[in-house]
Design a protein around this motif. Structure first.
Motif, mmCIF file in Angstrom:
data_model
loop_
_atom_site.group_PDB
_atom_site.id
_atom_site.type_symbol
_atom_site.label_atom_id
_atom_site.label_comp_id
_atom_site.label_asym_id
_atom_site.label_seq_id
_atom_site.Cartn_x
_atom_site.Cartn_y
_atom_site.Cartn_z
ATOM 1 N N HIS A 81 0.801 -1.321 0.098
ATOM 2 C CA HIS A 81 -0.067 -0.087 -0.153
ATOM 3 C C HIS A 81 0.788 1.093 0.047
ATOM 4 O O HIS A 81 1.937 1.201 0.472
ATOM 5 N N TYR A 102 -3.069 3.671 5.511
ATOM 6 C CA TYR A 102 -3.684 3.116 6.641
ATOM 7 C C TYR A 102 -2.998 3.612 8.046
ATOM 8 O O TYR A 102 -1.757 3.493 7.934
ATOM 9 N N LYS A 135 -5.158 -0.484 10.252
ATOM 10 C CA LYS A 135 -4.346 -1.745 10.015
ATOM 11 C C LYS A 135 -5.072 -2.598 10.927
ATOM 12 O O LYS A 135 -5.469 -3.958 10.570
ATOM 13 N N GLN A 136 -5.320 -2.413 12.143
ATOM 14 C CA GLN A 136 -5.806 -3.300 13.323
ATOM 15 C C GLN A 136 -7.189 -3.882 12.630
ATOM 16 O O GLN A 136 -7.524 -5.044 12.840
ATOM 17 N N SER A 174 -6.845 -6.264 9.806
ATOM 18 C CA SER A 174 -6.428 -7.551 10.162
ATOM 19 C C SER A 174 -7.408 -8.261 10.976
ATOM 20 O O SER A 174 -7.370 -9.456 10.990
ATOM 21 N N PHE A 183 1.901 -5.503 6.381
ATOM 22 C CA PHE A 183 1.421 -4.322 5.739
ATOM 23 C C PHE A 183 2.861 -4.024 5.248
ATOM 24 O O PHE A 183 3.993 -3.588 5.897
ATOM 25 N N HIS A 240 -11.821 -1.293 3.273
ATOM 26 C CA HIS A 240 -10.799 -0.724 3.499
ATOM 27 C C HIS A 240 -9.829 -0.370 2.148
ATOM 28 O O HIS A 240 -8.668 0.122 2.397
#
Length: 140
Positions: free
Chosen positions: A8, A13, A18-19, A22, A43, A93
């Motif tokens: 990315h 993010y 990111k959390q 995931s 990532f 996302h």
């Protein structure tokens, strides 16, 4: 194990985003009985001058490589459902945030996989269910 590589643009993010991604990925797989610790998401921030789409630098593209090891899908209908489910999971996302997104799934042979020196238990077995409950590998 599903291993996700998310390439990315830097800053695309936040740590919280990111959390959330995931977590969404992990929940997808655990809904099918996989232990949470099977799911890994990495990532990788890639600068626009190093991320080219169609021969041009692109600072709004996300490329995802998914490696499936714990489960494989042979049935074309299941493969299509898997692909569509992951596209739906990714949309908030990526596309819904204005990011171009492409992904693919590789299936690695299960017999080439180990965790902490242990061969993972057979799919759906009592031992795999125990691993899921414990969220860690244990001898069986």
């Amino acid at each position: 194990m599903p291993l996700w590589h998310v390439y990315h643009p830097p800053g695309a993010y936040t740590p919280g985003q990111k959390q959330q991604l995931s977590t969404d990925i992990t929940q997808f797989y655990t809904s099918f009985g996989l232990p949470p610790f099977y799911v890994m998401v990495l990532f990788h921030g890639v600068a626009a001058d190093s991320f080219h789409v169609g021969g041009e630098p692109n600072g709004a593209a996300v490329r995802i490589v998914v490696e499936h090891i714990a489960r494989h899908t042979e049935d074309p209908r299941l493969r299509k459902r898997t692909r569509e489910a992951l596209a739906t999971l990714l949309a908030p996302h990526t596309a819904e945030r204005g990011l171009y997104c492409e992904f693919h799934i590789d299936e690695t042979p299960r017999d080439l996989w180990m965790i902490d020196g242990l061969t993972p238990p057979p799919p759906g077995s009592d031992a795999e269910q125990q691993w899921a409950r414990d969220n860690r590998p244990t001898p069986y």
